[in-house]
Motif scaffolding. Structure first.
Motif, mmCIF file in Angstrom:
data_model
loop_
_atom_site.group_PDB
_atom_site.id
_atom_site.type_symbol
_atom_site.label_atom_id
_atom_site.label_comp_id
_atom_site.label_asym_id
_atom_site.label_seq_id
_atom_site.Cartn_x
_atom_site.Cartn_y
_atom_site.Cartn_z
ATOM 1 N N GLY A 89 0.240 -0.835 -0.049
ATOM 2 C CA GLY A 89 -0.057 -0.092 0.462
ATOM 3 C C GLY A 89 0.506 1.265 -0.114
ATOM 4 N N TYR A 90 2.030 1.083 0.176
ATOM 5 C CA TYR A 90 2.618 2.366 0.214
ATOM 6 C C TYR A 90 2.618 3.168 -0.634
ATOM 7 C CZ TYR A 90 6.474 6.028 1.823
ATOM 8 O OH TYR A 90 7.322 7.397 2.020
ATOM 9 N N HIS A 91 3.392 2.394 -2.110
ATOM 10 C CA HIS A 91 3.574 2.984 -3.335
ATOM 11 C C HIS A 91 2.184 2.736 -4.321
ATOM 12 C CE1 HIS A 91 7.782 4.457 -3.172
ATOM 13 N NE2 HIS A 91 8.128 3.038 -2.210
ATOM 14 N N GLU A 92 1.832 1.639 -4.192
ATOM 15 C CA GLU A 92 -0.146 1.739 -4.461
ATOM 16 C C GLU A 92 -0.591 2.713 -4.714
ATOM 17 O OE1 GLU A 92 2.529 -2.543 -3.481
ATOM 18 O OE2 GLU A 92 1.988 -0.632 -2.366
ATOM 19 N N ARG A 93 -0.786 3.399 -3.251
ATOM 20 C CA ARG A 93 -2.086 4.573 -3.601
ATOM 21 C C ARG A 93 -1.239 5.348 -4.224
ATOM 22 N NH1 ARG A 93 0.735 8.036 2.203
ATOM 23 N NH2 ARG A 93 3.319 7.607 1.413
ATOM 24 N N TYR A 94 -0.187 5.632 -4.636
ATOM 25 C CA TYR A 94 0.018 7.064 -5.340
ATOM 26 C C TYR A 94 -0.292 5.954 -7.074
ATOM 27 C CZ TYR A 94 2.652 9.036 -1.723
ATOM 28 O OH TYR A 94 3.454 9.456 -1.110
ATOM 29 N N ASP A 95 -0.251 5.185 -7.164
ATOM 30 C CA ASP A 95 -0.746 4.514 -8.418
ATOM 31 C C ASP A 95 -2.034 4.432 -8.758
ATOM 32 O OD1 ASP A 95 1.974 3.190 -8.368
ATOM 33 O OD2 ASP A 95 0.949 1.185 -7.669
ATOM 34 N N MET A 96 -3.087 4.072 -7.590
ATOM 35 C CA MET A 96 -4.425 4.331 -7.838
ATOM 36 C C MET A 96 -4.412 6.019 -8.041
ATOM 37 S SD MET A 96 -7.410 3.088 -5.064
ATOM 38 C CE MET A 96 -7.503 1.171 -5.732
#
Length: 96
Positions: A89-96
């Protein structure tokens, strides 16, 4: 493992546009379903850890029937998307 589907029509959907986009230099792959109907909303589906966009297809019919556009994509290091590792979720939040 990918869910075995013969057609998106199994879920009441039209064929999607295959999409790719970059987030922090990681190539992410997904599907965009453009709803030609009422166009009241749009939904971005997020799968769980070790899942893929195939796993969330079962949730699409109710939103599709209500006129929503749908975006399903594989998170980094999952399915057809790139990335050397997931970050919970750390970088995935920017992906979304």
């Amino acid at each position: 493992e990918k869910l075995k589907i013969t057609s998106f029509s199994e879920f009441g959907l039209t064929n999607p546009e295959n999409i790719q986009f970059l987030s922090e230099s990681v190539r992410l792959s997904g599907w965009f379903f453009e709803n030609k109907g009422k166009k009241k909303c749009a939904v971005v589906f997020a799968h769980g850890f070790q899942g893929t966009r195939y796993g969330v297809l079962k949730y699409t019919p109710i939103f599709w029937k209500n006129g929503c556009h749908l975006l399903l994509y594989d998170h980094r290091h999952h399915g057809d998307s790139g990335g050397e590792f997931g970050t919970f979720g750390y970088h995935e939040r920017y992906d979304m």
